[in-house]
Design a protein around this motif. Structure first.
Motif, PDB file in Angstrom:
ATOM      1  N   THR A 113      -8.863  41.145 113.357  1.00  0.00           N
ATOM      2  CA  THR A 113      -7.896  42.176 113.717  1.00  0.00           C
ATOM      3  C   THR A 113      -8.572  43.353 114.424  1.00  0.00           C
ATOM      4  OG1 THR A 113      -7.990  43.155 111.486  1.00  0.00           O
ATOM      5  CG2 THR A 113      -6.246  41.536 111.920  1.00  0.00           C
ATOM      6  N   ARG A 114      -9.804  43.668 114.045  1.00  0.00           N
ATOM      7  CA  ARG A 114     -10.528  44.734 114.759  1.00  0.00           C
ATOM      8  C   ARG A 114     -10.840  44.316 116.184  1.00  0.00           C
ATOM      9  NH1 ARG A 114     -14.388  46.039 109.821  1.00  0.00           N
ATOM     10  NH2 ARG A 114     -14.095  43.834 109.796  1.00  0.00           N
ATOM     11  N   LEU A 120       2.097  45.508 117.322  1.00  0.00           N
ATOM     12  CA  LEU A 120       1.703  46.345 118.448  1.00  0.00           C
ATOM     13  C   LEU A 120       2.782  47.398 118.653  1.00  0.00           C
ATOM     14  CD1 LEU A 120       0.607  43.565 120.960  1.00  0.00           C
ATOM     15  CD2 LEU A 120      -0.859  44.948 119.478  1.00  0.00           C
ATOM     16  N   GLU A 125      -1.080  51.466 119.632  1.00  0.00           N
ATOM     17  CA  GLU A 125      -1.634  51.201 118.305  1.00  0.00           C
ATOM     18  C   GLU A 125      -1.408  49.747 117.929  1.00  0.00           C
ATOM     19  OE1 GLU A 125      -1.720  53.344 113.922  1.00  0.00           O
ATOM     20  OE2 GLU A 125      -0.155  53.905 115.322  1.00  0.00           O
ATOM     21  N   LEU A 126      -2.358  49.201 117.175  1.00  0.00           N
ATOM     22  CA  LEU A 126      -2.238  47.886 116.574  1.00  0.00           C
ATOM     23  C   LEU A 126      -2.370  48.093 115.084  1.00  0.00           C
ATOM     24  CD1 LEU A 126      -3.899  44.557 117.584  1.00  0.00           C
ATOM     25  CD2 LEU A 126      -4.043  45.371 115.243  1.00  0.00           C
ATOM     26  N   ALA A 182      -2.548  46.197 111.627  1.00  0.00           N
ATOM     27  CA  ALA A 182      -2.805  44.862 111.096  1.00  0.00           C
ATOM     28  C   ALA A 182      -2.434  44.784 109.619  1.00  0.00           C
ATOM     29  CB  ALA A 182      -4.277  44.522 111.271  1.00  0.00           C
ATOM     30  N   ARG A 209      -7.668  44.551 118.149  1.00  0.00           N
ATOM     31  CA  ARG A 209      -7.379  45.979 118.363  1.00  0.00           C
ATOM     32  C   ARG A 209      -8.197  46.498 119.549  1.00  0.00           C
ATOM     33  NH1 ARG A 209      -7.990  47.509 113.555  1.00  0.00           N
ATOM     34  NH2 ARG A 209      -5.796  47.712 113.043  1.00  0.00           N
ATOM     35  N   LYS A 210      -9.470  46.159 119.558  1.00  0.00           N
ATOM     36  CA  LYS A 210     -10.355  46.615 120.640  1.00  0.00           C
ATOM     37  C   LYS A 210      -9.887  46.096 121.999  1.00  0.00           C
ATOM     38  CE  LYS A 210     -15.117  46.315 122.190  1.00  0.00           C
ATOM     39  NZ  LYS A 210     -16.427  45.700 121.984  1.00  0.00           N
ATOM     40  N   ASP A 252      -7.455  44.148 107.423  1.00  0.00           N
ATOM     41  CA  ASP A 252      -8.514  44.728 108.244  1.00  0.00           C
ATOM     42  C   ASP A 252      -9.728  43.808 108.153  1.00  0.00           C
ATOM     43  OD1 ASP A 252      -9.986  46.496 109.818  1.00  0.00           O
ATOM     44  OD2 ASP A 252     -10.715  47.584 108.064  1.00  0.00           O
ATOM     45  N   PHE A 277      -0.110  41.115 113.077  1.00  0.00           N
ATOM     46  CA  PHE A 277      -0.208  42.534 113.380  1.00  0.00           C
ATOM     47  C   PHE A 277       0.965  42.970 114.225  1.00  0.00           C
ATOM     48  CE2 PHE A 277      -3.400  40.291 115.980  1.00  0.00           C
ATOM     49  CZ  PHE A 277      -2.932  40.522 117.258  1.00  0.00           C
ATOM     50  N   ASN A 279      -4.754  53.795 110.405  1.00  0.00           N
ATOM     51  CA  ASN A 279      -3.527  53.670 111.185  1.00  0.00           C
ATOM     52  C   ASN A 279      -2.603  54.836 110.893  1.00  0.00           C
ATOM     53  OD1 ASN A 279      -4.113  51.147 112.419  1.00  0.00           O
ATOM     54  ND2 ASN A 279      -3.683  50.156 110.481  1.00  0.00           N
ATOM     55  N   VAL A 325      -5.423  47.504 122.456  1.00  0.00           N
ATOM     56  CA  VAL A 325      -5.004  48.912 122.483  1.00  0.00           C
ATOM     57  C   VAL A 325      -5.473  49.560 123.789  1.00  0.00           C
ATOM     58  CG1 VAL A 325      -5.269  51.166 121.374  1.00  0.00           C
ATOM     59  CG2 VAL A 325      -4.893  49.126 119.979  1.00  0.00           C
TER      60      VAL A 325
END
Length: 131
Positions: A102-103, A82, A92-93, A95, A106-107, A98, A80, A24, A110
């Motif tokens: 959270t991934r 944003l 961006e996210l 968190a 994010r996918k 990790d 998280f 990040n 974002v």
């Protein structure tokens, strides 16, 4: 037929499982500090209050259908932040932890366009639990 639909669903469910950790632009505590600063500065501003309500309504009515699988990635609640740019795009996210959940979020989040914020960068804190 049952076997085929299970096989089709499994890649969706586990697509976030093997992603590598992300780097990040700042730590969660730094982003949270900027969010807190934003809140203190703008909490009494009519445009800010109106935008937060608009943003939440938009998020609740326009959720990405694939985002639902992220809730099942772990049982833990995750926080998280944003970060939106001036065009309303989630750039961006960040968190607190990790992990697969959270991934996955994010996918899914974002790059999405949300209502244009009154200023940028605009920080939003979300907590996502298990369904």
């Amino acid at each position: 037929m049952k076997k085929i639909s299970i096989l089709l669903f499994l890649p969706l469910l586990f697509s976030c499982a093997n992603q590598s950790p992300v780097q990040n632009s700042m730590s969660f505590s730094q982003a949270k500090g900027l969010y807190d600063q934003q809140w203190v500065q703008h909490k009494d501003d009519e445009k800010y209050i109106s935008f937060v309500g608009e943003w939440l309504r938009f998020k609740n009515t326009n959720s990405n259908p694939f985002e639902a699988r992220c809730y099942f990635a772990t049982d833990a609640k995750e926080r998280f932040i944003l970060i939106q740019n001036e065009k309303g795009i989630i750039q961006e996210l960040i968190a607190e932890n990790d992990n697969r959940k959270t991934r996955c979020f994010r996918k899914e989040l974002v790059g999405n366009k949300y209502p244009r914020p009154p200023f940028a960068p605009f920080f939003t804190v979300l907590t996502m639990g298990a369904p």
